[in-house]
Design an enzyme around this catalytic site. Structure first.
Site, PDB file in Angstrom:
ATOM      1  CB  CYS A 190      -3.677  11.087  11.842  1.00 31.31           C
ATOM      2  SG  CYS A 190      -2.090  10.328  12.050  1.00 31.31           S
ATOM      3  NE  ARG A 195      -6.889   4.565   5.844  1.00 33.11           N
ATOM      4  CZ  ARG A 195      -6.357   5.665   6.335  1.00 33.11           C
ATOM      5  NH1 ARG A 195      -6.754   6.125   7.494  1.00 33.11           N
ATOM      6  NH2 ARG A 195      -5.431   6.320   5.664  1.00 33.11           N
ATOM      7  CB  ILE A 239       8.697   6.553  14.071  1.00 33.86           C
ATOM      8  CG1 ILE A 239       9.828   5.535  13.856  1.00 33.86           C
ATOM      9  CG2 ILE A 239       8.383   7.345  12.799  1.00 33.86           C
ATOM     10  CD1 ILE A 239      11.098   6.096  13.279  1.00 33.86           C
ATOM     11  NE  ARG A 253      -0.395  12.218   8.093  1.00 33.43           N
ATOM     12  CZ  ARG A 253      -0.104  13.484   8.352  1.00 33.43           C
ATOM     13  NH1 ARG A 253      -0.990  14.251   8.923  1.00 33.43           N
ATOM     14  NH2 ARG A 253       1.088  13.969   8.072  1.00 33.43           N
ATOM     15  CG  ASP A 293       3.974   1.380   9.371  1.00 35.18           C
ATOM     16  OD1 ASP A 293       3.689   2.256  10.206  1.00 35.18           O
ATOM     17  OD2 ASP A 293       4.112   1.622   8.154  1.00 35.18           O
ATOM     18  CE  LYS A 319      -1.490   1.514   4.117  1.00 36.41           C
ATOM     19  NZ  LYS A 319      -1.289   2.895   4.577  1.00 36.41           N
ATOM     20  CG  ASN A 320       2.416   2.688   3.559  1.00 33.89           C
ATOM     21  OD1 ASN A 320       1.261   3.057   3.336  1.00 33.89           O
ATOM     22  ND2 ASN A 320       2.878   2.444   4.776  1.00 33.89           N
ATOM     23  NE  ARG A 375       1.647  10.286  10.178  1.00 37.19           N
ATOM     24  CZ  ARG A 375       1.116   9.362   9.378  1.00 37.19           C
ATOM     25  NH1 ARG A 375      -0.060   8.871   9.639  1.00 37.19           N
ATOM     26  NH2 ARG A 375       1.771   8.921   8.333  1.00 37.19           N
ATOM     27  N   PRO A 376       3.215  16.544  11.180  1.00 36.89           N
ATOM     28  CG  PRO A 376       5.043  17.768  11.942  1.00 36.89           C
ATOM     29  CD  PRO A 376       4.208  16.560  12.255  1.00 36.89           C
ATOM     30  CB  VAL A 377       3.420  18.078   5.527  1.00 38.08           C
ATOM     31  CG1 VAL A 377       2.658  16.773   5.575  1.00 38.08           C
ATOM     32  CG2 VAL A 377       2.465  19.264   5.498  1.00 38.08           C
ATOM     33  CG  ASP A 378       7.708  20.562   9.766  1.00 41.13           C
ATOM     34  OD1 ASP A 378       7.275  19.394   9.676  1.00 41.13           O
ATOM     35  OD2 ASP A 378       8.632  20.881  10.537  1.00 41.13           O
ATOM     36  CG  LEU A 379      10.688  18.011   8.235  1.00 40.74           C
ATOM     37  CD1 LEU A 379      11.168  16.659   8.752  1.00 40.74           C
ATOM     38  CD2 LEU A 379      11.732  19.092   8.534  1.00 40.74           C
TER      39      LEU A 379
END
Ligand code: EPZ
Length: 428
Positions: A125, A407, A337, A101, A315, A22-23, A130-134
């Site tokens: 979540c 999912r 993580i 996400r 995971d 999936k990922n 879980r930011p996306v700043d990077l």
């Protein structure tokens, strides 16, 4: 809402086919935005998240032809032809991004090819903020102008993206992938230092290379990409899902059974193999994949810390905790993580597990047996850990909120039932 009902206590024996990751599939689908020609993806798993990504891409104007191949008794993955020749929108709306996400992975490709993208900011979540700043800082380094407005990331690069040297301060899988895709169409050379080494990143790099991208260093922590003016169509088979693989390995171990995991590769789950070996679980390569068995009597407690690949995957943390709940002795599981990835702990405790959380570590003292209970979890891997616990619990375990499982695990109950588990989906 569907429920899964399990009557525990049956050792599992048989073979389970492992699907495409999936990922990896989600990012490969997003990569179709980089070219006007058709990208054919095979071995796609049949999962809700894949459908969500297909809806998002269709919303942007990508044409998707599906081949729901029923070959191999329905076990063969699906194939999609994705053609992004007439993009009609560069906006990823809130309604789709909030469901998943990974939608934020359309940002890099859209910006690189069309010079603009508007993507809803993914919120926090269940497993953390879980930011996306990077992702955003890295794209800004490549010359993107980025504004956050009304809950959306508004990114522009009217003159195209420019190669840059990006050093990620922490390993980010999605950040590496967004930047890798963006860099394939940027002007000049991009170097990504402290890149994620996850097999899914290497799979994406292989697909992009087949589309004409120039990438060196896949699988290492330094990626070097020389941008091209355009990419072309390609065909690519999605890599096997190492987390589905590891999850069924634990199903064999926790029930004291033996499963052949078809298509499985030891090299993709070496850290899991090493940890489980220490706990008393055997792994062997077979012509069709790998066999996992618990031949010796007891399971032993082990200490594990999650880390970026090639370390023990976050995971797989919840599934390992279910296993350690019934191992002899104590184990310490440290999550490095995500800051909030122990939601399965109270539910496992309701089933009789003895677990204490101290900060980012959980001390698990193995118990003689688990008992059934109605349980539910708020994310995918936490949910599957409850299914694993249910496979050995005394009595009937009812796992609610099954949509989380759908999912990420294709036909979970069918695969387990075919190997002797007493498990069924109750449709309500
Ligand atoms: C991917 O998430 C996976 N998702 C996750 O799998 C997996 O747990 C995770 O990688 C780690 O292996 C997909 O591939 C769709 P990250 P991702 O960026 O890319 C922080 C599952 O169960 N960070 O590597 O979102 C972040 O908060 C899912 O299948 C920032 O601070 O993970 C986290 O603490 C769950 N800023 C750490 O880095 C950023 O801009 C690693 O996150 C980005 C990340």
């Amino acid at each position: 809402m569907d429920k899964i009902v399990i009557r525990g206590g049956k050792p599992l024996h048989g073979a389970i086919p492992i699907g495409g990751a999936k990922n990896s599939a989600l990012k490969l689908m997003a990569a179709s935005l980089l070219s006007p020609e058709t990208l054919t993806l095979t071995n796609l798993p049949h999962l809700v998240d894949i459908t969500t990504m297909a809806h998002l891409l269709a919303e942007l104007g990508v044409r998707i032809a599906m081949d729901g191949s029923a070959a191999n008794g329905g076990h063969a993955g699906r194939a999609f032809n994705l053609t992004a020749d007439t993009i009609t929108s560069t906006t990823a709306p809130y309604d789709l991004v909030r469901k998943m996400r990974a939608s934020v992975l359309v940002l890099g490709p859209l910006l690189a090819r069309f010079g603009e993208a508007r993507v809803s900011l993914p919120g926090g979540c269940a497993i953390g903020t879980r930011p996306v700043d990077l992702h955003l800082k890295a794209l800004a380094q490549m010359g993107a102008e980025i504004d956050l407005r009304e809950g959306y990331i508004e990114a522009k690069a009217p003159n195209g993206l420019k190669g840059a040297h990006v050093i990620f301060p922490v390993v980010t899988v999605g950040g590496t992938e967004n930047l890798l895709m963006a860099a394939t169409l940027a002007e000049g050379e991009t170097i990504i230092t402290n890149a994620a080494r996850e097999p899914e990143v290497s799979d994406l790099a292989a697909c992009l290379t087949a589309m004409g991208a120039q990438i060196e260093g896949a699988g290492t922590d330094t990626l070097r990409i020389v941008g091209r003016r355009e990419l072309h169509g390609a065909e690519h088979a999605v890599i096997v899902d190492r987390i589905e693989l590891g999850t069924y390995a634990i199903a064999a171990a926790i029930t004291g059974g033996s499963l052949e995991l078809l298509g499985g590769r030891l090299d993709l789950i070496q850290a899991v193999v090493d940890a489980l070996h220490g706990a008393g679980v055997d792994f062997d390569e077979t012509p069709g994949g790998i066999r996992v068995s618990r031949t010796r009597n007891g399971l032993r407690g082990i200490d594990v810390m999650t880390e970026p690949y090639p370390g023990f995957p976050t995971d797989m943390q919840a599934q390992l905790m279910a296993l350690m709940s019934v191992a002899e002795g104590a184990s310490m599981i440290t999550e490095s993580i995500f800051e909030n990835r122990f939601m399965h702990v109270p539910e496992l405790c309701r089933m009789g597990a003895n677990i204490n959380v101290h900060g980012s570590s959980a001390i698990v003292r193995g118990v003689d047996h688990l008992s059934s209970a109605p349980v539910m979890a708020t994310d995918l891997r936490a949910s599957v850990s409850l299914v694993l616990a249910g496979l050995v619990a005394r009595g009937e375990t009812m796992v609610n909120r099954v949509y989380h499982l759908d999912r990420g695990y294709e036909r979970l109950e069918d695969k387990l039932a075919a190997c002797g588990a007493d498990i069924e989906r109750v449709r309500t």
